[in-house]
Write a protein that holds these residues in place. Structure first.
Motif, PDB file in Angstrom:
ATOM      1  N   LYS A   1      25.236  30.838  34.605  1.00 50.52           N
ATOM      2  CA  LYS A   1      26.335  31.657  35.146  1.00 50.52           C
ATOM      3  C   LYS A   1      26.150  33.153  34.929  1.00 50.52           C
ATOM      4  O   LYS A   1      26.737  33.954  35.637  1.00 50.52           O
TER       5      LYS A   1
ATOM      6  N   GLU B   1      34.209  36.473  36.096  1.00 45.93           N
ATOM      7  CA  GLU B   1      35.097  35.390  36.521  1.00 45.93           C
ATOM      8  C   GLU B   1      35.975  35.901  37.671  1.00 45.93           C
ATOM      9  O   GLU B   1      36.748  36.833  37.499  1.00 45.93           O
ATOM     10  N   GLN B   2      35.833  35.262  38.857  1.00 47.63           N
ATOM     11  CA  GLN B   2      36.533  35.724  40.051  1.00 47.63           C
ATOM     12  C   GLN B   2      37.683  34.805  40.463  1.00 47.63           C
ATOM     13  O   GLN B   2      38.344  35.062  41.479  1.00 47.63           O
ATOM     14  N   ASN B   3      37.942  33.726  39.723  1.00 45.68           N
ATOM     15  CA  ASN B   3      38.972  32.767  40.145  1.00 45.68           C
ATOM     16  C   ASN B   3      40.023  32.510  39.069  1.00 45.68           C
ATOM     17  O   ASN B   3      41.220  32.581  39.348  1.00 45.68           O
ATOM     18  N   LEU B   4      39.592  32.214  37.843  1.00 43.87           N
ATOM     19  CA  LEU B   4      40.508  31.790  36.783  1.00 43.87           C
ATOM     20  C   LEU B   4      41.088  33.005  36.055  1.00 43.87           C
ATOM     21  O   LEU B   4      40.342  33.864  35.600  1.00 43.87           O
ATOM     22  N   LYS B   5      42.424  33.065  35.946  1.00 41.50           N
ATOM     23  CA  LYS B   5      43.095  34.137  35.227  1.00 41.50           C
ATOM     24  C   LYS B   5      43.603  33.609  33.889  1.00 41.50           C
ATOM     25  O   LYS B   5      44.223  32.539  33.829  1.00 41.50           O
TER      26      LYS B   5
ATOM     27  N   ARG C   1      36.474  42.623  42.708  1.00 42.40           N
ATOM     28  CA  ARG C   1      37.461  42.663  43.764  1.00 42.40           C
ATOM     29  C   ARG C   1      38.561  43.651  43.388  1.00 42.40           C
ATOM     30  O   ARG C   1      38.558  44.217  42.310  1.00 42.40           O
TER      31      ARG C   1
ATOM     32  N   ASP D   1      41.349  43.722  41.925  1.00 45.67           N
ATOM     33  CA  ASP D   1      42.185  42.900  41.055  1.00 45.67           C
ATOM     34  C   ASP D   1      42.020  43.391  39.616  1.00 45.67           C
ATOM     35  O   ASP D   1      41.232  44.291  39.333  1.00 45.67           O
TER      36      ASP D   1
ATOM     37  N   TYR E   1      40.939  42.878  35.642  1.00 46.70           N
ATOM     38  CA  TYR E   1      39.927  42.168  34.850  1.00 46.70           C
ATOM     39  C   TYR E   1      40.049  42.592  33.386  1.00 46.70           C
ATOM     40  O   TYR E   1      40.175  43.782  33.072  1.00 46.70           O
TER      41      TYR E   1
ATOM     42  N   GLU F   1      44.750  37.730  33.457  1.00 47.49           N
ATOM     43  CA  GLU F   1      43.888  38.473  34.379  1.00 47.49           C
ATOM     44  C   GLU F   1      42.529  37.776  34.471  1.00 47.49           C
ATOM     45  O   GLU F   1      42.213  36.888  33.676  1.00 47.49           O
ATOM     46  N   LEU F   2      41.729  38.160  35.472  1.00 50.20           N
ATOM     47  CA  LEU F   2      40.330  37.755  35.509  1.00 50.20           C
ATOM     48  C   LEU F   2      39.603  38.442  34.348  1.00 50.20           C
ATOM     49  O   LEU F   2      40.189  39.282  33.662  1.00 50.20           O
TER      50      LEU F   2
END
Length: 405
Positions: free
Chosen positions: A284, A296-300, A334, A336, A338, A395-396
């Motif tokens: 990863k 990590e782009q999905n799980l917050k 993104r 968003d 982090y 957050e991510l």
């Protein structure tokens, strides 16, 4: 002729209504109106107007006849018009029905043709869709097979590398253990040899002194000489006994030196193993700049859970060395929020890296940050700028592999 008679008739009607005039009042003359022409007019007047009255009566009779005929014609025309309108309505209704039937038939035929064409088009689209779906499924299966093969190959390579690393670690640990055992054996042997040599030397000295004493006794030495020699022997024995702690201390120093040397060798070995491990990135993580990161782009998650997730993957929440590394990483983010691995939980306004435990080397705060509001102790980023935020926010997050920064 008819027009002349009509003109005369009109004139007479005017005369009858207004009477005859003898002179025009506009010329200053008197006018005599006739209210009873037969009695008021003379014979000349009657002779002149008589034929005209007869003709007028005849004309009136003819007019009545013509009026009657005209009414009859009008009645016939009205009847014909009514008949024609009725026939026209019938023909219109019939024509409309016929046209409706024809239009209905044409519509049915056209609808049937359109339905047939639509079914043909739908069938063609369905066949084309099926064909495209089949091609896509085939391509997808091919891609999946390729990815599975590559994944399997990578897994085998990773397993081989891990096995080789584990074997190397076991071999190095074995070699280190054997070296440590050998050093311990050498130290024990050295200790034993040193003690034995000291005891042997003492025993030899004692034996020598004993022999000397015996020899002296044999020669019947005097009491004073004997006591002097005994005292000398006891002094030597005391000197040897006094030197024993120093010898033991020297031996212990040598043992400590050997242990320190063994510890340094073990530390060097562990450092070499750590360097070997650093050459194999875990899954990863990707190389961004000169270090490995995972984004990590999905799980917050909240800050603590995100830090634990990074540790489970073999890394830490990330901090950054400089602006160049910061720019390379933030290009992949993104729009968003982090989490990163910087906080001032222990001491307010002392932001440290969770990976190294040292002050973070690089910051790029948003205007007005950090604002030191209540419970805003963890650092996050958005739009390539840093903010201090409540650690409980979800957050991510971004992980780094090493613990250098």
């Amino acid at each position: 002729m008819f027009k002349s008679a009509s003109y005369i008739l009109c004139c007479c009607a005017v005369f009858a209504l207004q009477g005859s005039w003898a002179a025009s009042p506009e010329k200053g003359q008197s006018v005599c109106l006739l209210s009873d022409p037969p009695n008021q007019c003379g014979q000349f007047c009657l002779r002149t107007l008589g034929p005209m009255q007869s003709k007028l009566a005849s004309i009136e009779g003819k007019q009545d006849v013509m009026q009657t005929k005209l009414l009859a014609v009008q009645s016939r025309l009205e009847a014909q018009r009514t008949s024609l309108m009725s026939k026209l309505e019938d023909q219109t209704t019939s024509l409309k029905s016929e046209l409706d039937g024809q239009l209905k038939g044409q519509n049915t035929e056209i609808q049937s043709k359109l339905d047939s064409q639509l079914q043909a088009v739908q069938s063609a689209i369905k066949e084309e869709k099926t064909e495209i779906q089949s091609k896509m499924d085939g391509q997808l299966q091919t891609v999946n097979s390729t990815l599975e093969a590559q994944g399997s190959k990578l897994n085998h390579q990773l397993q081989a590398l891990q096995s080789a690393l584990e074997a190397q670690q076991v071999a190095e640990q074995s070699r280190l253990d054997s070296q440590l055992l050998a050093l311990q054996s050498e130290m024990k042997a050295l200790h034993t040899n040193i003690v034995n040599s000291i005891l042997l030397a003492v025993q030899e000295k004692l034996d020598e002194h004993k022999a000397d004493l015996q020899e002296s006794l044999k020669k019947m030495i005097t009491r004073e000489d004997f006591e002097a020699r005994v005292n000398e022997t006891e002094g030597k024995i005391g000197a040897v006994q006094a030197n024993l702690p120093a010898l033991q201390t020297a031996i212990e120093h040598q043992l400590n030196a050997l242990q320190n040397q063994s510890g340094s060798q073990q530390k060097t070995l562990l450092e070499n193993l750590s360097k070997m491990n650093s050459k194999i990135a875990p899954p990863k993580f990707e190389l961004i700049g000169s270090r490995y990161f995972y984004i990590e782009q999905n799980l917050k998650q909240n800050w603590s859970t995100a830090a634990a997730s990074c540790r489970q993957m073999g890394g830490y929440l990330a901090a950054f060395r400089d602006e160049q590394e910061w720019s390379a990483v933030t290009l992949k983010l993104r729009n968003d929020w982090y989490w990163i691995g910087i906080n001032d939980i222990d001491n307010e306004d002392e932001f440290v890296s969770v990976a190294s435990g040292r002050p973070a080397p690089f910051f790029l705060w948003n205007s007005g940050e950090p604002d030191h509001l209540l419970n805003q102790d963890c650092v996050g980023i958005k739009n390539t700028e840093m903010y201090d935020s409540p650690c409980r926010d979800e957050e991510l997050f971004i992980c780094q592999w090493d613990n250098e920064i």
